[in-house]
Design an enzyme around this catalytic site. Structure first.
Site, PDB file in Angstrom:
ATOM      1  N   ASN A  10       0.988  -1.154   0.040  1.00  0.00           N
ATOM      2  CA  ASN A  10      -0.080   0.056   0.073  1.00  0.00           C
ATOM      3  C   ASN A  10       1.142   1.271   0.025  1.00  0.00           C
ATOM      4  OD1 ASN A  10      -1.780   2.083   0.508  1.00  0.00           O
ATOM      5  ND2 ASN A  10      -2.556   0.986   2.349  1.00  0.00           N
ATOM      6  N   ARG A  94      -2.455  -2.255  -3.522  1.00  0.00           N
ATOM      7  CA  ARG A  94      -3.855  -1.425  -3.249  1.00  0.00           C
ATOM      8  C   ARG A  94      -3.772  -0.250  -4.254  1.00  0.00           C
ATOM      9  NH1 ARG A  94      -4.950   3.349   0.904  1.00  0.00           N
ATOM     10  NH2 ARG A  94      -7.261   3.644   0.514  1.00  0.00           N
ATOM     11  N   HIS A 183     -12.820   3.263  -0.029  1.00  0.00           N
ATOM     12  CA  HIS A 183     -12.627   2.004   0.946  1.00  0.00           C
ATOM     13  C   HIS A 183     -13.396   0.846   0.388  1.00  0.00           C
ATOM     14  CE1 HIS A 183     -12.766   5.400   4.037  1.00  0.00           C
ATOM     15  NE2 HIS A 183     -11.533   5.267   4.044  1.00  0.00           N
ATOM     16  N   ARG A 244     -11.687  15.760   7.233  1.00  0.00           N
ATOM     17  CA  ARG A 244     -12.554  16.321   6.098  1.00  0.00           C
ATOM     18  C   ARG A 244     -13.860  16.696   6.706  1.00  0.00           C
ATOM     19  NH1 ARG A 244     -10.708  10.735   3.558  1.00  0.00           N
ATOM     20  NH2 ARG A 244      -8.625  11.180   2.671  1.00  0.00           N
ATOM     21  N   GLY A 333     -11.214   1.922  12.638  1.00  0.00           N
ATOM     22  CA  GLY A 333     -10.607   2.309  14.062  1.00  0.00           C
ATOM     23  C   GLY A 333     -11.773   3.007  15.024  1.00  0.00           C
ATOM     24  N   GLU A 387      -8.351  -4.969   5.473  1.00  0.00           N
ATOM     25  CA  GLU A 387      -8.096  -4.611   3.925  1.00  0.00           C
ATOM     26  C   GLU A 387      -7.055  -5.555   3.410  1.00  0.00           C
ATOM     27  OE1 GLU A 387      -8.710  -0.503   5.309  1.00  0.00           O
ATOM     28  OE2 GLU A 387      -9.267  -0.272   3.376  1.00  0.00           O
TER      29      GLU A 387
HETATM   30  P1  ADP Z   1      -7.294   5.256   8.998  1.00  0.00           P
HETATM   31  O1  ADP Z   1      -6.850   3.904   8.451  1.00  0.00           O
HETATM   32  O2  ADP Z   1      -8.484   5.651   8.279  1.00  0.00           O
HETATM   33  O3  ADP Z   1      -6.268   6.148   9.244  1.00  0.00           O
HETATM   34  P2  ADP Z   1      -8.033   3.638  11.303  1.00  0.00           P
HETATM   35  O4  ADP Z   1      -9.345   3.001  10.643  1.00  0.00           O
HETATM   36  O5  ADP Z   1      -7.022   3.090  11.718  1.00  0.00           O
HETATM   37  O6  ADP Z   1      -7.810   5.034  10.309  1.00  0.00           O
HETATM   38  O7  ADP Z   1      -8.562   4.683  12.449  1.00  0.00           O
HETATM   39  C1  ADP Z   1      -8.047   5.454  13.186  1.00  0.00           C
HETATM   40  C2  ADP Z   1      -8.986   6.166  14.168  1.00  0.00           C
HETATM   41  O8  ADP Z   1      -9.557   5.371  14.935  1.00  0.00           O
HETATM   42  C3  ADP Z   1      -7.966   7.108  15.189  1.00  0.00           C
HETATM   43  O9  ADP Z   1      -8.040   8.391  14.660  1.00  0.00           O
HETATM   44  C4  ADP Z   1      -8.979   7.360  16.340  1.00  0.00           C
HETATM   45  O10 ADP Z   1      -9.814   8.577  16.061  1.00  0.00           O
HETATM   46  C5  ADP Z   1      -9.750   5.985  16.221  1.00  0.00           C
HETATM   47  N1  ADP Z   1      -9.539   5.056  17.355  1.00  0.00           N
HETATM   48  C6  ADP Z   1      -8.778   4.075  17.418  1.00  0.00           C
HETATM   49  N2  ADP Z   1      -8.826   3.461  18.628  1.00  0.00           N
HETATM   50  C7  ADP Z   1      -9.678   3.943  19.323  1.00  0.00           C
HETATM   51  C8  ADP Z   1     -10.347   3.845  20.504  1.00  0.00           C
HETATM   52  N3  ADP Z   1      -9.913   2.832  21.569  1.00  0.00           N
HETATM   53  N4  ADP Z   1     -11.542   4.384  20.807  1.00  0.00           N
HETATM   54  C9  ADP Z   1     -12.055   5.445  20.029  1.00  0.00           C
HETATM   55  N5  ADP Z   1     -11.410   5.739  18.619  1.00  0.00           N
HETATM   56  C10 ADP Z   1     -10.358   5.115  18.676  1.00  0.00           C
END
Ligand code: ADP
Length: 410
Positions: A10, A94, A183, A244, A333, A387
């Site tokens: 990726n 990806r 996504h 965003r 996340g 993914e």
């Molecule tokens: P991306 O792949 O879009 O960068 P992720 O799917 O890894 O993002 O998500 C990252 C986000 O998940 C972080 O910015 C945070 O807001 C949220 N996050 C991660 N762990 C936790 C948690 N334990 N509680 C709440 N939010 C969380």
């Protein structure tokens, strides 16, 4: 022994994430991340997963993607997992934007590369980096099948009424302006995993998938096929995200130009990098926002409420699009970890058959699970996304011959 390993790459503009998987048992052999490619000091964090899982970190100049991939290859080789191994079956890339044409994973050849390049105007941030990753990997192992797995592919089943913006058709067609969605690999993986969780085939269920990471998108999946999604021409449309804005009146942009005196680039940065949760309250990490909300911080509370309001609107909209909904699945996340987000998003939707059980919602687990009460008409689920596994699965199916070999160009 036949080759069963797949390397998933990726490539971002200054980063390279990778995982090496063995598709015999779908296990991960190693994973890692190179950051700050092209800067003075790059950083490679490599985690072999065959031994005790201890990560190794190296820093040093990482001039370009080629240097980065060579460093990765060296780390893998020192774990006995070198890229020259006959067990490596393919490399899966990806690729963010596949436009209208790439509807499935595609074996990369020169014409595919040309098409990915042609799509750069609609994905100026992502496709060039993805291309660099592909070219670098090809140079390293020219004999190996390289497969492109597109973020947009799952959404190419959207009907025209969902995919088109209501603007002048000729202008739209001339500039390839339409809703592509992103996504897709995650929406595909999660919608299928949700069906499995319900003990059903994907063709039997309608699912609303809420991919809530730093970027966030919702999709409406009818019987395994995407019929609508919240991101559009670019990943800016739709839900409130970490940085965003998501949906807004397009006239805000004219206003910022005419009255605010801002340039196109400034507005681009404002809406993509300085808006969403970070613009509303200074933080984009949901953990930090929840901590502030719990301490009575009004700004964080408002940011959270705006985030939830938008999310709820999309759940309602996709309920209407699908007509019948079997499950709502939270992933990524925020979706996988933030119980208060799940609770708030579904609160008040009992009339739609949606509810969350407080105790089930509080459970922390890496497994797909239901969080709705037993009597609920619609299942609410937490389904961790993967993914890389999805890219590896699609890549391996293509080179192993268990999928249609034809290119996605239809
Ligand atoms: P991306 O792949 O879009 O960068 P992720 O799917 O890894 O993002 O998500 C990252 C986000 O998940 C972080 O910015 C945070 O807001 C949220 N996050 C991660 N762990 C936790 C948690 N334990 N509680 C709440 N939010 C969380």
């Amino acid at each position: 022994m036949s080759a069963t390993r797949v390397l998933v790459l990726n490539s971002g503009s200054s980063s390279l994430k990778y995982q090496l998987l063995d598709m015999r048992d779908r296990t991960r052999l190693a994973m890692g991340l190179v950051e700050r490619i092209g800067e003075r000091t790059g950083r490679l964090k490599h985690t072999p997963l065959t031994g005790d899982g201890t990560s190794r970190e190296t820093t040093g100049p990482m001039a370009d993607h080629e240097a980065a991939l060579k460093a990765v290859a060296q780390e893998l080789a020192s774990d006995g997992l070198g890229l020259d191994s006959p067990e490596l079956a393919a490399i899966g890339h990806r690729v963010v934007h596949g436009g209208k044409l790439f509807t499935r994973p595609t074996l990369i050849d020169d014409s595919v590369l040309a098409e990915i390049r042609r799509l750069i105007p609609v994905a100026p941030l992502h496709n060039p980096a993805n291309l660099t990753g592909i070219l670098t990997a090809r140079a390293l192992r020219p004999d190996l099948p390289q497969v492109a797995v597109f973020d947009t592919a799952f959404h190419t089943t959207m009907p025209e009424e969902a995919a088109r913006y209501a603007i002048d058709v000729r202008t739209a067609d001339e500039h390839r302006i339409r809703r592509y969605g992103f996504h897709g690999t995650s929406h595909a993986f999660v919608s299928r995993a949700t069906a499995r969780l319900l003990g059903k085939d994907p063709s039997e269920v309608n699912v609303i998938v809420l991919h809530l990471g730093n970027g966030a998108s919702a999709s409406a999946v009818r019987q395994g096929r995407c019929v609508d999604t919240s991101m559009g021409l670019t990943p800016l449309e739709g839900l409130v995200m970490g940085t965003r804005s998501g949906d807004l009146d397009p006239a805000v942009i004219f206003h910022l130009v005419r009255v605010g005196g801002m340039s196109t680039d400034e507005i681009d940065t404002l809406l993509n990098k300085k808006s969403g949760l970070v613009g509303l309250c200074g933080d984009n990490d949901m953990r930090e926002i929840r901590r502030r909300v719990d301490e009575g911080d009004e700004q964080a509370r408002l940011a959270f409420d705006i985030y939830i309001h938008r999310l709820k609107k999309y759940i309602g909209a996709y309920y209407a699009v699908l007509g019948r909904v079997d499950a709502v699945a939270f992933t990524a996340g925020v979706g996988e970890n933030a119980a208060p987000v799940r609770e708030a998003a579904v609160a008040g939707l009992e009339g739609l058959g949606l509810a969350v059980d407080g105790e089930l919602n509080a459970v922390r687990s890496d497994e797909p699970r239901l969080i709705s009460p037993g009597h609920a008409r619609v299942a609410v689920a937490v389904v961790p996304t993967d993914e890389e596994l999805e890219i590896a699965t699609q890549t391996y199916a293509l080179v192993d011959g268990s999928a249609d070999r034809s290119e996605g160009l239809t």
